[in-house]
Design a protein around this motif. Structure first.
Motif, short mmCIF file in Angstrom:
data_model
loop_
_atom_site.label_atom_id
_atom_site.label_comp_id
_atom_site.label_asym_id
_atom_site.label_seq_id
_atom_site.Cartn_x
_atom_site.Cartn_y
_atom_site.Cartn_z
N ASP A 169 -3.02 -1.30 10.98
CA ASP A 169 -4.28 -1.75 9.82
C ASP A 169 -3.88 -1.97 8.46
O ASP A 169 -4.58 -3.17 8.26
N ALA A 170 -2.81 -1.38 7.56
CA ALA A 170 -2.40 -2.12 6.71
C ALA A 170 -2.06 -3.73 6.57
O ALA A 170 -1.46 -4.86 6.45
N GLU A 196 -3.12 3.68 10.63
CA GLU A 196 -2.94 3.08 9.25
C GLU A 196 -1.90 1.76 8.59
O GLU A 196 -2.46 1.53 8.43
N LYS A 230 -9.94 -4.89 4.28
CA LYS A 230 -9.17 -3.97 3.58
C LYS A 230 -7.92 -5.74 3.37
O LYS A 230 -6.95 -6.26 2.74
N PHE A 266 -6.71 1.01 -1.81
CA PHE A 266 -5.90 -0.38 -0.82
C PHE A 266 -7.32 0.76 0.51
O PHE A 266 -7.85 0.33 1.29
N PHE A 267 -6.26 2.18 0.23
CA PHE A 267 -6.63 2.62 1.24
C PHE A 267 -8.20 3.30 1.74
O PHE A 267 -8.77 3.64 2.87
N ALA A 278 -3.95 -6.59 7.98
CA ALA A 278 -5.04 -6.92 6.74
C ALA A 278 -3.61 -7.54 5.71
O ALA A 278 -4.42 -8.07 4.92
N CYS A 290 -9.43 -7.02 0.10
CA CYS A 290 -8.82 -6.36 -0.72
C CYS A 290 -7.61 -7.16 -0.78
O CYS A 290 -6.99 -7.29 -2.59
N PRO A 309 0.90 -1.42 -0.01
CA PRO A 309 0.03 -0.31 -0.05
C PRO A 309 0.91 1.15 -0.07
O PRO A 309 1.62 1.63 0.46
N GLN A 331 -10.88 1.23 1.38
CA GLN A 331 -11.18 -0.12 1.25
C GLN A 331 -11.73 0.25 2.71
O GLN A 331 -10.91 0.34 3.55
#
Ligand code: DX5
Ligand code: ZN
Length: 214
Positions: A22-23, A19, A205, A199-200, A26, A208, A6, A202
């Motif tokens: 979270d990424a 962020e 995530k 990506f961001f 995911a 995705c 991302p 969604q």
């Protein structure tokens, strides 16, 4: 195997730590960081200290994309800040062989980047030296632009070249990546998908990432 990176350019900067977490949660593989100087590209973004702070918070490797004139002056600094991959634009590097060696000497994986208007064949002499080639699929500078389909020709060239010469560099794409354009890129041999606004944007995530990797 496809990897997802991302682009933090599209993250919420007031909640960057969340962020990043979270990424990672995911299931992404790298964090892509777009460094712009307002000279090579008409936009300004993150500096060295910002990358150092992200590196402290991150558990996965930082993929640092330098959109800078004379990037060689900053390689050492970004390496010390915690970059694991550093990529420089061929259009900004008249001494690309030297610049690639500089990145490796700083302890990082070395990438070279192509703008959509640059033919991949110009990279032939340097391809045995690089760990990664990043094909821009939009003109660099801004997130949220549309994928440029003619860039697929470069990707196909890079994929064929590595097979013919038994090379192992990864091919990465950046700009306008969504589910549909990701499929086109993967069919052409791409290993790493950079996705910013898609990506961001969604809510799911993890879903995705799963779809992008399929
Ligand atoms: C553009 C940057 C990209 C950008 C991609 O100069 O290099 O990484 O953030 O953004 P999207 O995925 O929104 O096109
Ligand atoms: Zn980028």
């Amino acid at each position: 195997m496809t990897f997802v990176a991302p682009s933090l350019l599209a993250a919420d900067y007031l909640h960057l730590g969340q962020e990043v977490a979270d990424a990672e949660q995911a299931g992404v593989d790298y964090l892509h960081i777009d460094v712009m100087d307002g000279h090579f590209v008409p936009n300004l973004t993150f500096g060295i200290d910002m990358v150092a702070q992200i590196a402290k918070a991150a558990r996965i490797p930082l993929d640092v994309h330098l959109m800078l004139s004379q990037p060689e002056s900053y390689i050492e600094h970004f390496a010390k800040a915690g970059a694991k991959i550093i990529s420089v634009h061929i259009e900004a590097c008249p001494h690309i062989h030297n610049t690639i060696q500089q990145i490796k000497a700083a302890g990082c994986k070395a990438g070279v980047v192509l703008n959509p208007g640059t033919a991949a064949s110009v990279l032939a002499p340097i391809l045995p030296e690089v760990d990664l080639v990043l094909q821009m699929t939009v003109n660099p500078g801004f997130g949220g632009q549309s994928f440029i389909p003619s860039t697929l020709q470069n990707i196909q060239y890079l994929d064929q070249f590595r097979k013919q010469h038994d090379l192992h560099y990864l091919i990465e794409v950046d700009g306008g990546i969504n589910q549909e354009t990701a499929d086109l890129c993967k069919d052409s041999g791409v290993d790493i998908l950079v996705a910013g606004s898609y990506f961001f944007g969604q809510v799911d995530k993890a879903g995705c990432v799963e779809l992008l990797k399929k």
